[in-house]
Scaffold this active site. Structure first.
Site, PDB file in Angstrom:
ATOM      1  N   GLY A 158       0.894  -1.136   0.036  1.00 61.92           N
ATOM      2  CA  GLY A 158      -0.002  -0.115  -0.008  1.00 61.92           C
ATOM      3  C   GLY A 158       0.861   1.325   0.147  1.00 61.92           C
ATOM      4  O   GLY A 158       1.930   1.270  -0.548  1.00 61.92           O
ATOM      5  N   ARG A 159       0.174   2.421   0.520  1.00 63.54           N
ATOM      6  CA  ARG A 159       1.444   3.484   0.453  1.00 63.54           C
ATOM      7  C   ARG A 159       2.414   3.473   0.968  1.00 63.54           C
ATOM      8  O   ARG A 159       3.411   3.680   0.354  1.00 63.54           O
ATOM      9  CB  ARG A 159       0.618   4.715   1.352  1.00 63.54           C
ATOM     10  CG  ARG A 159      -0.909   5.244   0.807  1.00 63.54           C
ATOM     11  CD  ARG A 159      -1.320   6.222   1.522  1.00 63.54           C
ATOM     12  NE  ARG A 159      -2.726   6.665   1.247  1.00 63.54           N
ATOM     13  CZ  ARG A 159      -3.702   6.045   2.013  1.00 63.54           C
ATOM     14  NH1 ARG A 159      -3.352   5.107   2.895  1.00 63.54           N
ATOM     15  NH2 ARG A 159      -5.106   6.367   1.701  1.00 63.54           N
ATOM     16  N   ILE A 160       2.503   2.959   2.408  1.00 66.79           N
ATOM     17  CA  ILE A 160       3.670   2.810   3.027  1.00 66.79           C
ATOM     18  C   ILE A 160       4.880   2.035   2.373  1.00 66.79           C
ATOM     19  O   ILE A 160       6.073   2.060   2.015  1.00 66.79           O
ATOM     20  CB  ILE A 160       3.496   2.683   4.550  1.00 66.79           C
ATOM     21  CG1 ILE A 160       2.886   3.702   5.150  1.00 66.79           C
ATOM     22  CG2 ILE A 160       5.114   2.399   5.331  1.00 66.79           C
ATOM     23  CD1 ILE A 160       2.331   3.509   6.606  1.00 66.79           C
ATOM     24  N   THR A 238       7.141  -2.154  11.243  1.00 68.46           N
ATOM     25  CA  THR A 238       6.584  -0.738  11.581  1.00 68.46           C
ATOM     26  C   THR A 238       5.316  -0.521  11.423  1.00 68.46           C
ATOM     27  O   THR A 238       4.609   0.463  11.552  1.00 68.46           O
ATOM     28  CB  THR A 238       7.374   0.223  10.675  1.00 68.46           C
ATOM     29  OG1 THR A 238       7.090  -0.240   9.211  1.00 68.46           O
ATOM     30  CG2 THR A 238       8.858   0.518  10.677  1.00 68.46           C
ATOM     31  N   ARG A 240       2.061  -2.999  12.918  1.00 67.54           N
ATOM     32  CA  ARG A 240       1.428  -3.064  14.319  1.00 67.54           C
ATOM     33  C   ARG A 240       2.086  -4.611  14.963  1.00 67.54           C
ATOM     34  O   ARG A 240       2.308  -5.379  14.326  1.00 67.54           O
ATOM     35  CB  ARG A 240       0.027  -3.431  14.217  1.00 67.54           C
ATOM     36  CG  ARG A 240      -0.746  -2.049  14.052  1.00 67.54           C
ATOM     37  CD  ARG A 240      -0.736  -1.160  15.382  1.00 67.54           C
ATOM     38  NE  ARG A 240      -1.490  -0.033  15.196  1.00 67.54           N
ATOM     39  CZ  ARG A 240      -1.337   1.121  14.604  1.00 67.54           C
ATOM     40  NH1 ARG A 240       0.232   1.341  14.166  1.00 67.54           N
ATOM     41  NH2 ARG A 240      -2.045   2.373  14.376  1.00 67.54           N
ATOM     42  N   GLU A 269       2.172  -2.483  23.715  1.00 66.54           N
ATOM     43  CA  GLU A 269       3.023  -1.311  23.890  1.00 66.54           C
ATOM     44  C   GLU A 269       2.586  -0.613  25.160  1.00 66.54           C
ATOM     45  O   GLU A 269       1.398  -0.499  25.302  1.00 66.54           O
ATOM     46  CB  GLU A 269       2.783  -0.388  22.686  1.00 66.54           C
ATOM     47  CG  GLU A 269       3.321  -0.902  21.397  1.00 66.54           C
ATOM     48  CD  GLU A 269       3.043  -0.089  20.182  1.00 66.54           C
ATOM     49  OE1 GLU A 269       2.748   1.006  20.352  1.00 66.54           O
ATOM     50  OE2 GLU A 269       3.701  -0.555  19.025  1.00 66.54           O
ATOM     51  N   HIS A 288       7.633   3.120  18.876  1.00 63.83           N
ATOM     52  CA  HIS A 288       6.568   3.428  17.769  1.00 63.83           C
ATOM     53  C   HIS A 288       6.662   4.876  17.685  1.00 63.83           C
ATOM     54  O   HIS A 288       5.858   5.639  17.939  1.00 63.83           O
ATOM     55  CB  HIS A 288       5.123   2.992  18.649  1.00 63.83           C
ATOM     56  CG  HIS A 288       4.226   3.100  17.457  1.00 63.83           C
ATOM     57  ND1 HIS A 288       2.949   2.328  17.846  1.00 63.83           N
ATOM     58  CD2 HIS A 288       4.098   3.554  16.413  1.00 63.83           C
ATOM     59  CE1 HIS A 288       2.018   2.333  16.655  1.00 63.83           C
ATOM     60  NE2 HIS A 288       2.690   2.960  15.703  1.00 63.83           N
TER      61      HIS A 288
HETATM   62  C1  DGY Z   1      -0.394   5.262  12.568  1.00 62.87           C
HETATM   63  O1  DGY Z   1      -1.062   6.329  12.207  1.00 62.87           O
HETATM   64  O2  DGY Z   1      -1.163   4.133  12.689  1.00 62.87           O
HETATM   65  C2  DGY Z   1       0.994   5.012  12.992  1.00 62.87           C
HETATM   66  O3  DGY Z   1       1.331   3.674  13.752  1.00 62.87           O
HETATM   67  C3  DGY Z   1       1.167   6.138  14.148  1.00 62.87           C
HETATM   68  O4  DGY Z   1       2.659   6.263  14.177  1.00 62.87           O
END
Ligand code: DGY
Length: 321
Positions: A158-160, A238, A240, A269, A288
């Site tokens: 996706g975007r990330i 990065t 969840r 967390e 995080h």
């Molecule tokens: C999100 O926007 O879900 C990120 O985990 C926040 O850092």
């Protein structure tokens, strides 16, 4: 005098967003550094029309009951909304907003930072100096992995995931991804080959996770899937924490079934200080901070404010879940 909607903001957020909410609403802002405990949150949202939440707040049916019929909008200052029962909100006609897009680059940067730090053993190097062990340049000391020519496996494009792919191309990495919803031509334009999840796991020298946490992605990376990875592979998360079975990850790294891990997210967390993962030298954990740049957090706060104000006005949200 125009009526000001009553809203609860569950943390102190950047003024770029808070200022706009304060200017328009009757605001109760939770002032503590730690998020409100669930029971306190329940009492503070009673009678509000809007909640500006963060990923720390458990927003479920019971919480919405506690808020009452006045609640129109939940605007979360993050892209991930796994802490919100979105189905329950929609059933009640409550709109839910999030902040996609604005944190893509910052999160992709952290994924690359973790990848580089784990590959080149940056944290171990810092500790090596601080503990007084550095005596000379060492021909065999702190050897790590290369990026150029190595395969980066992406779970989710996706975007990330795409932003990470663009960065990794600059490091001359080979890119494979598992992303059933990504059209092959879009992946190809990024230089990414789409393959099965099993193939990503088997081929990756570095594996980076970019899917949201949902019932079907919880513990997606379990013991069996970790067992498919190369013994030298490094897992980067990065997204969840709960996407990875953390106990299985500990065992895999400890038993040298994989090479290491670099995590911006953990389950739970914060990660408890006695979590065995923190004892492993080849595991890096940061708190995080994927979206934690000044510009990004300002944009997230502003976007969350826009969503909140739109929902209070009865409009559709600019970014509605
Ligand atoms: C999100 O926007 O879900 C990120 O985990 C926040 O850092």
């Amino acid at each position: 005098m125009t009526r000001r909607a009553k809203v609860f903001v569950s943390r102190i957020i950047p003024e770029a967003g808070l200022g706009r909410v304060r200017a328009a609403c009757d605001v109760d802002v939770w002032q503590d550094a730690l998020p409100p405990p669930y029971d306190v949150l329940k009492s503070r949202v009673f009678g509000v029309e809007g909640i500006l939440s963060t990923l720390n707040d458990q927003i479920d049916d019971e919480l919405m009951d506690a808020a009452g019929d006045s609640l129109k909008v939940i605007s979360q200052m993050s892209v991930g909304v796994d802490n919100i029962d979105v189905v329950a909100a929609h059933r009640r006609g409550i709109k839910v907003g999030n902040t996609p897009g604005v944190l893509t680059d910052a999160t992709a940067d952290i994924a690359m930072a973790l990848l580089l730090a784990a590959a080149r053993r940056i944290v171990e190097g810092v500790e090596y100096i601080q503990s007084g062990h550095w005596r000379t340049w060492e021909p065999m000391g702190l050897l790590g992995g290369d990026l150029s020519g190595a395969t980066l496996g992406l779970i989710g494009l996706g975007r990330i995931g795409r932003a990470v792919a663009r960065r990794a191309r600059g490091f001359e990495m080979r890119l494979v991804a598992h992303s059933p919803s990504c059209p092959a031509e879009e992946a190809a334009a990024l230089g990414v080959t789409l393959v099965s999840l099993e193939q990503v796991l088997r081929e990756a020298d570095y594996l980076s996770i970019h899917v949201p946490l949902k019932p079907d992605t919880r513990h997606m990376i379990d013991r069996d899937r970790l067992a498919l990875m190369k013994k030298s592979a490094i897992l980067i998360n990065t997204a969840r924490g709960a996407i990875v079975d953390q106990m299985a990850l500990y065992d895999a790294v400890k038993n040298r079934d994989i090479g290491g891990a670099a995590l911006d997210v953990t389950d739970p967390e914060p990660i408890p200080l006695n979590d065995p993962l923190l004892t492993l030298p080849n595991v890096i954990v940061v708190p995080h901070i994927g979206s934690a740049s000044h510009r990004t957090r300002d944009k997230m706060a502003a976007m969350a404010a826009e969503n909140l104000l739109a929902g209070l006005a009865g409009h559709s949200l600019p970014n509605e879940v």
